[in-house]
Design a protein around this motif. Structure first.
Motif, short mmCIF file in Angstrom:
data_model
loop_
_atom_site.label_atom_id
_atom_site.label_comp_id
_atom_site.label_asym_id
_atom_site.label_seq_id
_atom_site.Cartn_x
_atom_site.Cartn_y
_atom_site.Cartn_z
N THR A 115 0.73 -1.74 0.10
CA THR A 115 0.08 -0.19 -0.13
C THR A 115 0.82 1.39 0.05
O THR A 115 2.30 1.42 0.01
N LEU A 116 -0.09 2.49 -0.14
CA LEU A 116 1.21 3.25 0.45
C LEU A 116 2.21 4.06 1.51
O LEU A 116 2.70 4.27 1.50
N ASP A 117 1.13 3.65 2.22
CA ASP A 117 2.10 3.52 3.41
C ASP A 117 3.30 2.45 3.91
O ASP A 117 4.03 2.71 4.83
N ASN A 118 3.69 0.96 3.38
CA ASN A 118 4.56 0.49 3.38
C ASN A 118 5.31 0.69 2.44
O ASN A 118 6.08 -0.62 2.52
N GLN A 170 5.65 5.95 -11.20
CA GLN A 170 5.15 4.98 -11.05
C GLN A 170 4.99 3.95 -10.19
O GLN A 170 5.73 3.66 -10.03
N GLN A 171 4.56 4.23 -9.20
CA GLN A 171 4.43 3.28 -7.93
C GLN A 171 3.67 1.83 -8.42
O GLN A 171 2.41 1.77 -8.94
N PHE A 172 3.86 0.57 -7.68
CA PHE A 172 3.75 -0.71 -8.23
C PHE A 172 2.90 -0.95 -6.89
O PHE A 172 3.56 -1.26 -5.46
N LEU A 173 1.85 -0.80 -6.74
CA LEU A 173 1.04 -1.43 -6.01
C LEU A 173 0.26 -2.70 -5.61
O LEU A 173 -0.73 -2.76 -6.50
N ALA A 174 1.32 -3.81 -5.21
CA ALA A 174 1.29 -4.76 -5.27
C ALA A 174 0.27 -5.12 -4.91
O ALA A 174 0.37 -5.36 -3.38
N MET A 187 15.21 2.48 -14.11
CA MET A 187 15.63 3.48 -12.69
C MET A 187 14.28 3.44 -11.61
O MET A 187 13.28 3.20 -12.31
N HIS A 188 14.44 2.99 -10.46
CA HIS A 188 13.91 2.38 -10.12
C HIS A 188 14.29 2.76 -8.15
O HIS A 188 15.28 3.26 -7.92
N GLY A 189 12.66 2.68 -7.45
CA GLY A 189 13.78 2.98 -5.83
C GLY A 189 12.19 2.60 -4.67
O GLY A 189 11.65 2.00 -5.42
N GLY A 190 12.91 3.13 -3.61
CA GLY A 190 11.80 2.66 -2.98
C GLY A 190 10.89 3.96 -2.55
O GLY A 190 11.94 4.92 -2.02
N SER A 191 10.25 4.36 -2.61
CA SER A 191 8.72 5.02 -1.57
C SER A 191 9.08 5.53 0.07
O SER A 191 9.37 4.06 0.68
N PRO A 192 8.88 5.90 0.54
CA PRO A 192 9.61 6.36 1.98
C PRO A 192 8.07 5.11 2.94
O PRO A 192 6.92 5.43 2.48
N HIS A 193 8.92 3.93 3.58
CA HIS A 193 8.02 3.65 4.64
C HIS A 193 6.77 4.35 5.90
O HIS A 193 7.64 4.95 6.50
N LEU A 194 5.69 4.54 5.66
CA LEU A 194 4.78 5.49 6.14
C LEU A 194 4.59 5.29 7.23
O LEU A 194 4.69 5.94 8.56
#
Length: 280
Positions: A115-118, A170-174, A187-194
């Motif tokens: 999710t957007l949160d993890n 683009q986020q991968f909300l798998a 090019m890729h990376g990790g979004s903040p773990h909220l």
């Protein structure tokens, strides 16, 4: 969807077995925001974990990659993350490249819902077609440095490439069991773990392809006499893989002649000073 009917059960096994190896102090540091997600990853857990190895050696995936690239694929590394990596935008090409170029890819699979949160994975669609950049493009000759550097020196350039190309992340909300194949230069990376009480278990398997030479551009200056050839085994077979160039085996004496003489360890690490300060 990752092609394994037992993926859900295997994901649970991996989570239970690897979670038991994480010290509570590491969890506390992460929850407090003092430890990044990438610092909690398990590198090459396949060596001790049969389920991790099983996912890495999925024959349907290997067959698919072999068909897409036109050469036989083989897995060489696994990374397991209990939480979002929070990694800066980067490409795998700087760490794992080949000659001919671009014969490497990664397969990332969600072992639980994202999710957007993890801390979801993010990537820039189409960036895998951009040129591959090495040390020569940022004006750095790593052979002259006291130790092997990190990728940090590339991060300003990578962000500039994203900006100048107007790329949109683009986020991968798998969902659990969904996978993403990415080419080496994506090019890729990790979004903040909220929400840092949440986990985000995932596995990455990296694959090379036969008939190539495999090396780390990050530690190489080919035209200054240093090439960091990767010495790797096929996870599926245990076979040590032979480097090839244009159909010919790369001579071992050449690999040794251009081998990096730099010590492992953090850049600017002074081993003499460390030993003096820490005689134990």
């Amino acid at each position: 969807r990752f092609p394994d009917a037992e993926l859900d059960a295997k994901a649970e096994v991996i989570q239970q077995q690897l979670a038991a190896q994480i010290p509570e102090a590491d969890w506390a540091e992460f929850r407090a925001g003092r430890r990044g997600g990438s610092s909690m990853r398990f590198i090459d857990a396949w060596k001790d974990n049969a389920t991790v190895k099983d996912l890495a050696c999925n024959q349907t995936i290997i067959n698919l990659l072999s068909a897409l690239y036109g050469r036989q694929a083989w897995p060489f590394q696994t990374l397991n993350f209990p939480v979002g990596s929070e990694q800066h935008v980067h490409t795998d090409s700087v760490h794992f490249s080949s000659m001919p170029e671009r014969f490497m890819c990664g397969v990332w699979v969600a072992l639980e819902d994202v999710t957007l949160d993890n801390g979801p994975l993010f990537y820039y669609p189409g960036s895998h077609r951009w040129p591959v950049y090495g040390n020569e493009h940022i004006g750095r000759c790593v052979s002259t440095l006291p130790a092997r550097p990190s990728q940090r020196e590339f991060e300003t350039m990578w962000q500039a490439l994203v900006d100048v190309n107007g790329a949109q992340a683009q986020q991968f909300l798998a969902k659990k069991g969904q996978a993403l194949i990415w080419a080496a230069n994506l090019m890729h990376g990790g979004s903040p773990h909220l929400l840092r009480d949440l986990t985000r278990w995932s596995q990455v398997t990296h694959y090379f392809f036969e008939g190539c030479a495999w090396y780390a551009p990050l530690f190489s200056d080919p035209f200054y006499g240093q090439i960091y050839f990767r010495s790797l085994s096929n996870i599926a077979t245990g076979q040590r893989m032979q480097h090839h160039y244009a159909g010919w085996p790369v001579p071992e004496h050449f690999i040794q002649a251009v081998k990096s003489q730099q010590p492992d360890g953090p850049y600017h690490f002074d081993s003499v000073a460390y030993l003096l300060a820490n005689p134990d």
